[in-house]
Write a protein that holds these residues in place. Structure first.
Motif, short mmCIF file in Angstrom:
data_model
loop_
_atom_site.label_atom_id
_atom_site.label_comp_id
_atom_site.label_asym_id
_atom_site.label_seq_id
_atom_site.Cartn_x
_atom_site.Cartn_y
_atom_site.Cartn_z
N MET A 159 -30.29 -44.85 27.41
CA MET A 159 -30.81 -44.11 26.25
C MET A 159 -29.78 -44.19 25.13
N LEU A 170 -39.08 -40.85 20.30
CA LEU A 170 -38.46 -41.74 21.27
C LEU A 170 -39.27 -43.02 21.38
N ILE A 177 -34.43 -46.56 26.18
CA ILE A 177 -35.07 -45.56 25.33
C ILE A 177 -34.20 -45.37 24.10
N GLY A 179 -33.78 -43.15 20.38
CA GLY A 179 -34.25 -41.95 19.73
C GLY A 179 -33.30 -41.46 18.67
N TYR A 181 -31.87 -38.44 17.87
CA TYR A 181 -31.68 -37.11 18.44
C TYR A 181 -30.26 -36.57 18.27
N GLN A 258 -34.24 -37.87 28.57
CA GLN A 258 -32.80 -37.83 28.26
C GLN A 258 -32.04 -37.08 29.34
#
Length: 458
Positions: A159, A170, A177, A179, A181, A258
Protein backbone atom coordinates in the motif's frame (compact mmCIF):
# COMPACT_ATOMS: atom_id res chain seq x y z
CA UNK A 1 23.00 -13.30 38.81
CA UNK A 2 22.58 -10.00 40.65
CA UNK A 3 22.44 -6.51 39.24
CA UNK A 4 25.90 -5.72 40.63
CA UNK A 5 28.72 -4.92 38.18
CA UNK A 6 30.44 -7.84 36.54
CA UNK A 7 33.57 -9.27 38.17
CA UNK A 8 36.38 -11.28 36.60
CA UNK A 9 34.98 -14.49 38.12
CA UNK A 10 31.53 -14.04 36.63
CA UNK A 11 30.54 -14.81 33.06
CA UNK A 12 29.96 -11.47 31.31
CA UNK A 13 26.29 -10.87 30.48
CA UNK A 14 25.00 -10.47 26.94
CA UNK A 15 22.79 -7.72 25.58
CA UNK A 16 20.04 -7.93 22.96
CA UNK A 17 18.14 -4.76 22.08
CA UNK A 18 15.18 -5.19 19.74
CA UNK A 19 13.92 -1.94 18.21
CA UNK A 20 10.56 -1.70 16.50
CA UNK A 21 10.12 1.20 14.09
CA UNK A 22 7.09 3.51 14.43
CA UNK A 23 5.19 1.03 16.64
CA UNK A 24 2.35 2.76 18.47
CA UNK A 25 1.90 2.54 22.23
CA UNK A 26 -1.38 0.66 21.98
CA UNK A 27 -0.60 -1.83 19.20
CA UNK A 28 0.56 -4.98 21.03
CA UNK A 29 -1.38 -7.49 23.05
CA UNK A 30 0.60 -6.59 26.16
CA UNK A 31 -0.85 -3.07 25.84
CA UNK A 32 -4.40 -4.29 25.35
CA UNK A 33 -4.75 -4.69 21.57
CA UNK A 34 -6.94 -7.73 20.79
CA UNK A 35 -7.08 -7.00 17.05
CA UNK A 36 -3.57 -8.14 16.05
CA UNK A 37 -1.94 -11.15 17.76
CA UNK A 38 1.54 -10.50 19.19
CA UNK A 39 2.17 -13.65 21.26
CA UNK A 40 5.98 -13.42 21.23
CA UNK A 41 6.10 -9.80 22.38
CA UNK A 42 3.48 -10.59 25.03
CA UNK A 43 5.50 -13.61 26.22
CA UNK A 44 8.62 -11.45 26.44
CA UNK A 45 6.69 -9.02 28.63
CA UNK A 46 5.64 -11.88 30.94
CA UNK A 47 9.28 -12.97 31.20
CA UNK A 48 10.31 -9.57 32.54
CA UNK A 49 8.99 -6.08 33.16
CA UNK A 50 6.38 -4.31 31.04
CA UNK A 51 7.18 -0.60 31.25
CA UNK A 52 4.01 1.46 31.10
CA UNK A 53 6.04 4.70 31.11
CA UNK A 54 8.76 3.84 28.60
CA UNK A 55 10.14 6.92 26.83
CA UNK A 56 12.45 7.92 23.99
CA UNK A 57 14.24 11.24 23.57
CA UNK A 58 12.61 12.24 20.28
CA UNK A 59 9.48 11.36 18.36
CA UNK A 60 11.48 10.97 15.15
CA UNK A 61 13.58 7.95 14.20
CA UNK A 62 17.13 9.22 13.78
CA UNK A 63 17.43 11.54 16.82
CA UNK A 64 15.79 8.87 18.98
CA UNK A 65 18.32 6.27 17.85
CA UNK A 66 21.17 8.71 18.36
CA UNK A 67 20.07 9.14 21.96
CA UNK A 68 19.80 5.40 22.57
CA UNK A 69 23.23 4.53 21.13
CA UNK A 70 25.10 7.47 22.67
CA UNK A 71 23.34 7.16 26.02
CA UNK A 72 22.98 10.95 25.95
CA UNK A 73 20.36 13.46 24.96
CA UNK A 74 21.13 13.88 21.27
CA UNK A 75 20.72 17.64 21.68
CA UNK A 76 24.03 17.58 23.58
CA UNK A 77 25.65 17.24 20.18
CA UNK A 78 23.06 19.32 18.31
CA UNK A 79 21.32 16.39 16.64
CA UNK A 80 17.63 17.34 16.66
CA UNK A 81 16.69 16.88 12.99
CA UNK A 82 15.58 13.72 11.20
CA UNK A 83 17.33 13.22 7.83
CA UNK A 84 15.36 11.65 4.98
CA UNK A 85 16.28 10.74 1.42
CA UNK A 86 19.35 12.55 0.08
CA UNK A 87 19.77 14.40 3.37
CA UNK A 88 21.09 11.17 4.89
CA UNK A 89 24.33 11.98 3.06
CA UNK A 90 24.72 15.46 4.56
CA UNK A 91 27.79 15.75 6.85
CA UNK A 92 25.56 16.87 9.73
CA UNK A 93 23.28 13.84 9.36
CA UNK A 94 23.94 11.08 11.87
CA UNK A 95 26.22 10.62 14.83
CA UNK A 96 29.15 13.05 14.92
CA UNK A 97 32.55 11.50 14.39
CA UNK A 98 33.63 12.45 17.91
CA UNK A 99 30.49 11.06 19.60
CA UNK A 100 31.06 7.46 20.73
CA UNK A 101 28.35 4.87 21.19
CA UNK A 102 28.10 2.78 24.33
CA UNK A 103 28.64 -0.26 22.08
CA UNK A 104 32.18 0.97 21.39
CA UNK A 105 32.95 0.52 25.10
CA UNK A 106 31.63 -3.03 24.93
CA UNK A 107 33.66 -3.72 21.79
CA UNK A 108 36.80 -2.50 23.55
CA UNK A 109 36.01 -4.85 26.45
CA UNK A 110 35.97 -7.86 24.13
CA UNK A 111 32.29 -8.10 23.23
CA UNK A 112 31.20 -9.34 19.84
CA UNK A 113 28.94 -6.59 18.54
CA UNK A 114 26.34 -6.64 15.76
CA UNK A 115 23.83 -4.21 14.27
CA UNK A 116 21.22 -5.93 12.15
CA UNK A 117 18.67 -3.81 10.27
CA UNK A 118 18.09 -0.08 10.06
CA UNK A 119 20.88 2.38 10.90
CA UNK A 120 19.73 5.94 9.98
CA UNK A 121 22.67 7.54 11.78
CA UNK A 122 24.93 8.65 8.96
CA UNK A 123 26.36 7.37 5.68
CA UNK A 124 29.89 8.80 5.74
CA UNK A 125 32.64 6.17 6.17
CA UNK A 126 33.40 7.40 9.69
CA UNK A 127 29.71 7.20 10.69
CA UNK A 128 28.56 3.77 9.49
CA UNK A 129 27.92 1.01 12.07
CA UNK A 130 31.32 -0.64 11.66
CA UNK A 131 32.95 2.71 12.52
CA UNK A 132 30.73 3.14 15.59
CA UNK A 133 31.44 -0.02 17.55
CA UNK A 134 29.78 -2.81 15.57
CA UNK A 135 31.93 -5.69 14.33
CA UNK A 136 29.11 -6.87 12.11
CA UNK A 137 26.47 -4.98 10.11
CA UNK A 138 23.69 -6.20 7.90
CA UNK A 139 20.97 -3.78 6.86
CA UNK A 140 20.54 -0.35 5.30
CA UNK A 141 21.67 3.18 6.14
CA UNK A 142 18.66 5.45 5.40
CA UNK A 143 15.31 5.97 7.15
CA UNK A 144 13.35 3.25 5.39
CA UNK A 145 13.42 0.50 2.81
CA UNK A 146 11.03 -1.58 0.75
CA UNK A 147 10.53 -5.02 2.25
CA UNK A 148 11.13 -6.91 -1.00
CA UNK A 149 13.14 -6.04 -4.11
CA UNK A 150 11.22 -4.28 -6.85
CA UNK A 151 9.20 -2.95 -8.45
CA UNK A 152 7.45 -5.09 -9.38
CA UNK A 153 6.94 -6.27 -5.81
CA UNK A 154 6.49 -10.04 -5.74
CA UNK A 155 4.68 -12.14 -3.14
CA UNK A 156 3.52 -9.20 -1.02
CA UNK A 157 0.55 -6.91 -0.61
CA UNK A 158 1.69 -3.28 -0.91
CA UNK A 159 0.00 0.00 0.00
CA UNK A 160 1.50 3.29 -1.18
CA UNK A 161 0.68 6.94 -0.58
CA UNK A 162 -0.26 8.76 -3.80
CA UNK A 163 -1.29 12.44 -3.70
CA UNK A 164 -2.40 12.36 -7.35
CA UNK A 165 -5.55 10.48 -6.34
CA UNK A 166 -8.67 12.11 -4.89
CA UNK A 167 -8.59 12.26 -1.11
CA UNK A 168 -9.94 9.11 0.46
CA UNK A 169 -9.94 7.11 -2.76
CA UNK A 170 -8.09 3.80 -3.03
CA UNK A 171 -6.98 2.27 -6.32
CA UNK A 172 -5.89 -1.38 -6.53
CA UNK A 173 -3.69 -2.83 -9.28
CA UNK A 174 -2.91 -6.50 -8.76
CA UNK A 175 -1.66 -6.55 -5.13
CA UNK A 176 -0.68 -2.87 -4.94
CA UNK A 177 -3.10 -0.39 -3.38
CA UNK A 178 -2.60 3.34 -3.84
CA UNK A 179 -4.37 6.03 -1.90
CA UNK A 180 -4.31 9.70 -0.93
CA UNK A 181 -4.47 9.11 2.82
CA UNK A 182 -1.42 10.89 4.24
CA UNK A 183 0.38 14.24 3.68
CA UNK A 184 3.09 13.08 1.23
CA UNK A 185 3.70 10.67 -1.62
CA UNK A 186 5.53 7.45 -0.85
CA UNK A 187 9.24 8.35 -0.80
CA UNK A 188 11.81 6.60 -2.99
CA UNK A 189 13.16 4.77 0.02
CA UNK A 190 15.58 2.52 -1.87
CA UNK A 191 17.30 5.28 -3.86
CA UNK A 192 21.04 5.16 -3.15
CA UNK A 193 20.19 3.00 -0.14
CA UNK A 194 21.16 -0.62 -0.83
CA UNK A 195 20.86 -3.59 1.49
CA UNK A 196 24.39 -4.06 2.81
CA UNK A 197 26.28 -6.97 4.30
CA UNK A 198 29.10 -5.02 5.86
CA UNK A 199 30.02 -2.71 3.00
CA UNK A 200 28.93 -5.09 0.23
CA UNK A 201 25.66 -4.43 -1.57
CA UNK A 202 23.27 -7.40 -1.59
CA UNK A 203 20.75 -7.82 -4.42
CA UNK A 204 19.19 -11.17 -3.52
CA UNK A 205 17.25 -10.89 -0.26
CA UNK A 206 13.85 -12.03 0.96
CA UNK A 207 11.10 -10.24 2.92
CA UNK A 208 13.18 -7.83 4.95
CA UNK A 209 11.65 -8.41 8.40
CA UNK A 210 12.32 -12.14 8.09
CA UNK A 211 15.79 -11.52 6.65
CA UNK A 212 16.70 -9.27 9.57
CA UNK A 213 15.51 -11.98 11.94
CA UNK A 214 17.60 -14.63 10.18
CA UNK A 215 20.76 -12.53 10.46
CA UNK A 216 20.04 -11.72 14.12
CA UNK A 217 19.65 -15.43 14.90
CA UNK A 218 22.88 -16.15 13.04
CA UNK A 219 24.73 -13.50 15.08
CA UNK A 220 23.62 -15.20 18.31
CA UNK A 221 24.55 -18.69 17.09
CA UNK A 222 27.98 -17.54 15.92
CA UNK A 223 28.82 -15.80 19.19
CA UNK A 224 30.16 -19.02 20.70
CA UNK A 225 31.46 -18.47 24.20
CA UNK A 226 32.27 -14.77 23.75
CA UNK A 227 29.94 -12.18 25.30
CA UNK A 228 27.92 -10.36 22.68
CA UNK A 229 25.88 -7.20 22.22
CA UNK A 230 23.27 -7.40 19.47
CA UNK A 231 21.04 -4.57 18.27
CA UNK A 232 18.19 -5.86 16.11
CA UNK A 233 16.86 -2.74 14.45
CA UNK A 234 13.74 -3.69 12.52
CA UNK A 235 12.25 -1.31 9.99
CA UNK A 236 8.84 -2.85 10.70
CA UNK A 237 6.31 -1.36 11.00
CA UNK A 238 7.67 1.75 9.24
CA UNK A 239 6.34 2.54 5.78
CA UNK A 240 6.28 1.53 2.97
CA UNK A 241 3.45 -0.82 3.88
CA UNK A 242 4.17 -4.35 2.64
CA UNK A 243 3.03 -7.69 4.06
CA UNK A 244 3.75 -11.18 2.79
CA UNK A 245 0.87 -13.03 1.18
CA UNK A 246 0.82 -15.53 4.04
CA UNK A 247 0.79 -12.87 6.77
CA UNK A 248 -1.84 -10.89 4.88
CA UNK A 249 -4.03 -13.99 4.68
CA UNK A 250 -3.65 -14.62 8.42
CA UNK A 251 -5.20 -11.18 9.06
CA UNK A 252 -8.26 -11.82 6.87
CA UNK A 253 -10.54 -10.92 9.80
CA UNK A 254 -9.49 -7.27 9.37
CA UNK A 255 -11.65 -5.65 6.69
CA UNK A 256 -9.85 -2.32 6.27
CA UNK A 257 -7.21 -2.92 3.55
CA UNK A 258 -4.65 -0.54 5.06
CA UNK A 259 -5.06 -1.93 8.55
CA UNK A 260 -4.83 -5.49 7.25
CA UNK A 261 -1.44 -4.89 5.60
CA UNK A 262 -0.22 -3.16 8.75
CA UNK A 263 -1.34 -6.17 10.79
CA UNK A 264 0.59 -8.49 8.50
CA UNK A 265 3.71 -6.39 9.02
CA UNK A 266 3.28 -6.48 12.79
CA UNK A 267 2.84 -10.25 13.05
CA UNK A 268 6.05 -10.67 11.02
CA UNK A 269 7.84 -8.46 13.55
CA UNK A 270 6.35 -10.48 16.40
CA UNK A 271 7.44 -13.73 14.75
CA UNK A 272 10.98 -12.39 14.59
CA UNK A 273 10.97 -11.54 18.30
CA UNK A 274 9.87 -15.10 19.01
CA UNK A 275 12.66 -16.61 16.90
CA UNK A 276 15.29 -14.48 18.62
CA UNK A 277 14.05 -15.44 22.06
CA UNK A 278 13.84 -19.13 21.12
CA UNK A 279 17.43 -19.02 19.89
CA UNK A 280 18.64 -17.57 23.19
CA UNK A 281 16.81 -20.33 25.06
CA UNK A 282 18.04 -23.13 22.82
CA UNK A 283 21.65 -22.03 23.29
CA UNK A 284 21.30 -21.70 27.07
CA UNK A 285 21.86 -17.95 26.94
CA UNK A 286 18.53 -16.68 28.23
CA UNK A 287 19.38 -16.02 31.87
CA UNK A 288 22.69 -14.35 31.05
CA UNK A 289 21.20 -11.99 28.44
CA UNK A 290 19.51 -8.67 29.11
CA UNK A 291 16.81 -8.24 26.46
CA UNK A 292 15.22 -4.83 25.91
CA UNK A 293 12.39 -4.24 23.46
CA UNK A 294 11.17 -0.77 22.54
CA UNK A 295 9.86 1.37 19.69
CA UNK A 296 11.95 4.28 18.45
CA UNK A 297 8.93 6.65 18.64
CA UNK A 298 5.16 6.64 18.56
CA UNK A 299 3.16 5.57 15.55
CA UNK A 300 2.04 7.79 12.64
CA UNK A 301 -1.68 7.07 12.54
CA UNK A 302 -2.73 8.29 9.07
CA UNK A 303 0.30 6.71 7.44
CA UNK A 304 0.03 3.29 9.12
CA UNK A 305 -3.31 3.15 11.01
CA UNK A 306 -1.17 3.20 14.19
CA UNK A 307 -2.86 3.23 17.56
CA UNK A 308 -1.17 5.19 20.34
CA UNK A 309 -4.21 4.74 22.60
CA UNK A 310 -4.89 6.01 25.18
CA UNK A 311 -2.29 8.68 24.51
CA UNK A 312 -2.57 11.99 22.67
CA UNK A 313 -0.63 12.58 19.46
CA UNK A 314 1.84 10.38 17.64
CA UNK A 315 5.07 10.42 15.66
CA UNK A 316 6.50 13.94 15.37
CA UNK A 317 4.66 15.15 18.47
CA UNK A 318 5.89 15.80 22.00
CA UNK A 319 2.58 14.74 23.47
CA UNK A 320 2.73 11.32 25.09
CA UNK A 321 1.73 9.49 21.90
CA UNK A 322 4.95 10.64 20.24
CA UNK A 323 7.48 9.83 22.96
CA UNK A 324 5.90 7.27 25.31
CA UNK A 325 6.43 3.89 23.70
CA UNK A 326 5.97 0.15 24.31
CA UNK A 327 8.99 -1.14 26.24
CA UNK A 328 10.06 -4.40 27.91
CA UNK A 329 13.11 -5.29 30.00
CA UNK A 330 13.80 -8.98 30.61
CA UNK A 331 16.62 -10.94 32.24
CA UNK A 332 15.36 -13.85 34.38
CA UNK A 333 17.23 -14.06 37.66
CA UNK A 334 18.22 -10.41 37.49
CA UNK A 335 14.97 -8.61 36.65
CA UNK A 336 11.58 -9.64 38.14
CA UNK A 337 9.24 -11.60 35.89
CA UNK A 338 5.58 -10.89 35.13
CA UNK A 339 6.09 -7.41 36.57
CA UNK A 340 4.98 -3.92 35.63
CA UNK A 341 6.92 -0.68 36.09
CA UNK A 342 5.03 2.60 36.13
CA UNK A 343 8.03 4.83 36.88
CA UNK A 344 9.56 6.48 33.79
CA UNK A 345 12.16 4.37 31.98
CA UNK A 346 14.15 6.11 29.24
CA UNK A 347 15.91 4.59 26.23
CA UNK A 348 19.12 6.19 27.55
CA UNK A 349 18.85 3.90 30.57
CA UNK A 350 19.94 0.92 28.47
CA UNK A 351 23.51 2.17 28.24
CA UNK A 352 23.51 3.42 31.83
CA UNK A 353 22.28 0.06 33.12
CA UNK A 354 24.20 -2.40 30.99
CA UNK A 355 27.68 -0.87 31.07
CA UNK A 356 28.15 -1.20 34.85
CA UNK A 357 26.74 -4.73 34.61
CA UNK A 358 29.26 -5.67 31.93
CA UNK A 359 32.29 -3.43 32.58
CA UNK A 360 33.85 -2.59 35.93
CA UNK A 361 35.42 0.68 34.80
CA UNK A 362 32.83 3.35 35.62
CA UNK A 363 34.92 6.01 33.86
CA UNK A 364 33.79 4.56 30.52
CA UNK A 365 30.26 5.76 31.11
CA UNK A 366 29.03 9.19 30.05
CA UNK A 367 25.27 9.07 29.95
CA UNK A 368 22.13 11.01 30.75
CA UNK A 369 20.40 7.77 31.63
CA UNK A 370 20.02 5.98 34.96
CA UNK A 371 20.92 2.47 36.07
CA UNK A 372 17.43 1.06 36.56
CA UNK A 373 18.42 -2.54 37.36
CA UNK A 374 18.31 -2.10 41.16
CA UNK A 375 14.63 -1.11 41.10
CA UNK A 376 12.90 -1.86 37.81
CA UNK A 377 9.82 -3.99 38.39
CA UNK A 378 10.20 -3.86 42.16
CA UNK A 379 7.92 -0.92 42.90
CA UNK A 380 10.60 0.86 44.90
CA UNK A 381 11.37 3.93 42.77
CA UNK A 382 10.22 7.08 44.57
CA UNK A 383 12.14 9.98 42.98
CA UNK A 384 10.64 12.70 40.77
CA UNK A 385 12.48 11.87 37.57
CA UNK A 386 13.05 14.59 34.98
CA UNK A 387 12.92 13.90 31.23
CA UNK A 388 13.78 16.69 28.77
CA UNK A 389 12.85 17.11 25.09
CA UNK A 390 13.84 19.54 22.34
CA UNK A 391 12.74 19.15 18.74
CA UNK A 392 12.63 21.24 15.55
CA UNK A 393 10.42 24.30 15.03
CA UNK A 394 10.59 25.27 18.68
CA UNK A 395 8.87 22.16 20.03
CA UNK A 396 9.85 21.43 23.60
CA UNK A 397 8.59 19.52 26.63
CA UNK A 398 9.64 18.34 30.07
CA UNK A 399 8.31 15.76 32.47
CA UNK A 400 9.16 16.14 36.15
CA UNK A 401 7.46 13.67 38.43
CA UNK A 402 3.87 13.39 37.24
CA UNK A 403 3.82 16.91 35.79
CA UNK A 404 4.61 17.69 32.17
CA UNK A 405 4.61 20.83 30.08
CA UNK A 406 4.40 20.83 26.28
CA UNK A 407 4.97 23.59 23.76
CA UNK A 408 3.93 22.04 20.45
CA UNK A 409 5.68 24.64 18.27
CA UNK A 410 7.36 28.03 18.61
CA UNK A 411 4.81 30.75 19.41
CA UNK A 412 2.29 28.11 20.52
CA UNK A 413 1.01 28.31 24.10
CA UNK A 414 2.64 26.40 26.93
CA UNK A 415 0.40 23.62 28.20
CA UNK A 416 0.60 21.86 31.56
CA UNK A 417 -0.66 18.36 32.32
CA UNK A 418 -0.75 16.03 35.30
CA UNK A 419 -0.07 12.60 33.83
CA UNK A 420 -1.18 10.74 36.94
CA UNK A 421 -4.75 11.96 36.55
CA UNK A 422 -4.76 12.84 32.84
CA UNK A 423 -2.72 10.36 30.79
CA UNK A 424 -4.38 11.52 27.56
CA UNK A 425 -3.27 15.15 28.15
CA UNK A 426 -6.78 16.46 27.61
CA UNK A 427 -6.93 19.07 30.42
CA UNK A 428 -4.51 22.00 30.24
CA UNK A 429 -3.75 23.08 33.83
CA UNK A 430 -1.43 25.99 33.00
CA UNK A 431 -3.93 28.62 34.16
CA UNK A 432 -4.74 26.74 37.36
CA UNK A 433 -1.09 26.02 38.28
CA UNK A 434 1.07 28.84 36.87
CA UNK A 435 3.78 28.35 39.51
CA UNK A 436 4.11 24.69 38.65
CA UNK A 437 4.39 25.55 34.96
CA UNK A 438 7.12 28.10 35.62
CA UNK A 439 8.99 25.56 37.75
CA UNK A 440 9.06 23.08 34.89
CA UNK A 441 10.01 25.71 32.33
CA UNK A 442 12.90 26.79 34.56
CA UNK A 443 14.16 23.21 34.70
CA UNK A 444 13.91 22.97 30.92
CA UNK A 445 15.79 26.27 30.47
CA UNK A 446 18.54 25.13 32.84
CA UNK A 447 19.13 21.99 30.80
CA UNK A 448 18.80 23.93 27.56
CA UNK A 449 21.70 26.13 28.67
CA UNK A 450 23.94 23.05 28.48
CA UNK A 451 23.01 22.27 24.87
CA UNK A 452 24.56 23.61 21.66
CA UNK A 453 22.30 24.98 18.93
CA UNK A 454 20.71 22.36 16.64
CA UNK A 455 22.65 21.49 13.51
CA UNK A 456 20.94 21.86 10.16
CA UNK A 457 21.13 20.07 6.83
CA UNK A 458 21.14 23.16 4.59
Amino acid sequence: MSWLPNTSKASPPNLVVIIADDLGYGETGMMGNEDIPTPAIDALARSGVRCTSGYVTSSYCSPSRAGFLSGRYQSRFGYDLNPTGKRNHHPNAGLPVDQPTFVQHLQSAGYQTSLIGKWHLGTQPQQVPTAKGFDRFFGFLHEGHYYVPGPPFKNVWTMLRDKSLPSGQLRTDQRTIRGNYAPINEPAYDADNPILDGSESIDNWQYLTDTITDHAVDAIVQSGSAPFALVVSYNAVHSPMQATLDDHQKMAHIQDPQRRIFAGMLIALDRGVGQIMNTLTEHHLREKTLVVFFSDNGGPTAELTSSNAPLRGGKGSLYEGGVRIPMIWSMPGTIPTAAEEDAPILSLDIAASFLPLAINDASQRETDGANVLPWIGRGTYESDRTIWWRMPRGARALRHGNWKFVQARMNQPLQLFNLESDLSESSDLSAAHPDRLQELVAIWESLQSEMPPPKNFD
